[in-house]
Scaffold this motif. Structure first.
Motif, PDB file in Angstrom:
ATOM      1  N   GLU A   1       0.813  -1.217   0.000  1.00 20.26           N
ATOM      2  CA  GLU A   1       0.000   0.000   0.000  1.00 20.26           C
ATOM      3  C   GLU A   1       0.848   1.269   0.000  1.00 20.26           C
ATOM      4  N   ARG A   2       1.534   1.505  -1.105  1.00 21.06           N
ATOM      5  CA  ARG A   2       2.327   2.721  -1.289  1.00 21.06           C
ATOM      6  C   ARG A   2       2.006   3.296  -2.667  1.00 21.06           C
ATOM      7  N   VAL A   3       1.596   4.543  -2.691  1.00 27.13           N
ATOM      8  CA  VAL A   3       1.148   5.156  -3.937  1.00 27.13           C
ATOM      9  C   VAL A   3       2.250   5.148  -4.988  1.00 27.13           C
ATOM     10  N   ASP A   4       3.496   5.480  -4.596  1.00 25.30           N
ATOM     11  CA  ASP A   4       4.577   5.542  -5.579  1.00 25.30           C
ATOM     12  C   ASP A   4       4.828   4.183  -6.219  1.00 25.30           C
ATOM     13  N   LEU A   5       4.793   3.130  -5.412  1.00 25.91           N
ATOM     14  CA  LEU A   5       4.999   1.782  -5.935  1.00 25.91           C
ATOM     15  C   LEU A   5       3.855   1.375  -6.864  1.00 25.91           C
ATOM     16  N   LYS A   6       2.633   1.652  -6.451  1.00 27.90           N
ATOM     17  CA  LYS A   6       1.478   1.286  -7.281  1.00 27.90           C
ATOM     18  C   LYS A   6       1.489   2.054  -8.609  1.00 27.90           C
TER      19      LYS A   6
END
Length: 261
Positions: free
Chosen positions: A45-50
């Motif tokens: 749950e990490r925006v940058d990774l997604k």
């Protein structure tokens, strides 16, 4: 999991073999996505990774394909512009354990088309899931927005010294049924690092320091005590005290396991 189902007589050995035979594996993203109609992202749950994963999926998927995120908290509008197909991206959130919780939340971003959402609803019904349609975007969607309030308050009760996590879980199990995982056992199941990431996402969105995860959670993550997957979290595994027969029985015993403080 298939082996556990067979051992519990939920499915036959033949059915288990058939399930496993439907799985394929590859280390090549282009090979995996070449003829795909729907890709569901399930990274942490990490925006940058997604966003990075969404961009990779967009580059390799056929133009017709839908890209969905299984995020339990992140709105797809934060991810959609990482692709060249914002009309075909959506939230498609399943619940653990999916075979015991046959529902899926479906929601769009700022440009998701009604056709995309209808296709996902049809897909959900075809695989035996009850589709829960969001009428508007909301961090945490439906159930997790409610669960988040419970989780946040449970952590505060323990962090402030009001009660032990065991007694919070005992109260929950007695009130709502001991067959359901109570708050701290469920956090262990999810993974305390994942819980921390989710709480930090809520705090970033609200800008309220009171929404940050408390030390009772962050200290465990810093030590690497992440829950069931590491053998230790709020409880110790593979035999957590909440699963023991005496956990809810009145008596003189201290049910706290060593290392479960």
């Amino acid at each position: 999991q298939v082996a556990a189902w067979i051992a519990a007589d939920r499915i036959s050995t033949g059915e288990g073999d058939a399930l496993l035979a439907r799985l394929t594996y590859t280390a090549s993203l282009p090979d995996a996505l070449g003829d795909t109609d729907l890709a569901i992202e399930v990274v942490p749950e990490r925006v940058d990774l997604k966003r990075a994963v969404f961009a990779q999926l967009d580059a390799h998927l056929p133009k017709r394909a839908i890209i969905a995120t299984n995020s339990s908290s992140i709105r797809v509008s934060l991810l959609e512009d990482a692709t060249n197909r914002p009309e075909q991206v959506a939230n498609l959130h399943f619940y653990l354990q999916v075979w015991d919780h046959p529902m899926v939340e479906i929601g769009g971003g700022t440009r998701t088309t009604a056709t995309t959402l209808d296709v996902l609803e049809t897909f959900a019904r075809r695989i035996g899931m009850l589709p829960l349609r969001l009428h508007k975007e909301s961090t945490g969607f439906i159930f997790n927005r409610i669960w988040r309030a419970i989780k946040k308050e449970a952590l505060k009760v323990v962090d402030s010294g009001v009660a032990s996590h065991e007694d919070v879980d005992r109260a929950w199990m007695i009130q709502y049924g001991d067959h359901n995982l109570p708050p701290f056992a469920l956090m262990d199941q999810i993974g305390l690092d994942v819980v921390k990431d989710i709480e930090e996402h809520y705090a970033r969105e609200s800008g309220d320091p009171a929404d940050l995860p408390p030390p009772v959670l962050t200290d465990k993550v810093a030590r690497g005590d992440l829950g069931r997957k590491t053998g230790r979290g709020f409880y110790s595994y593979p035999n957590p005290s909440y699963a023991m027969p005496d956990f809810l029985r009145p008596g003189i015993h201290d049910y706290t396991q060593e290392g479960e403080a």
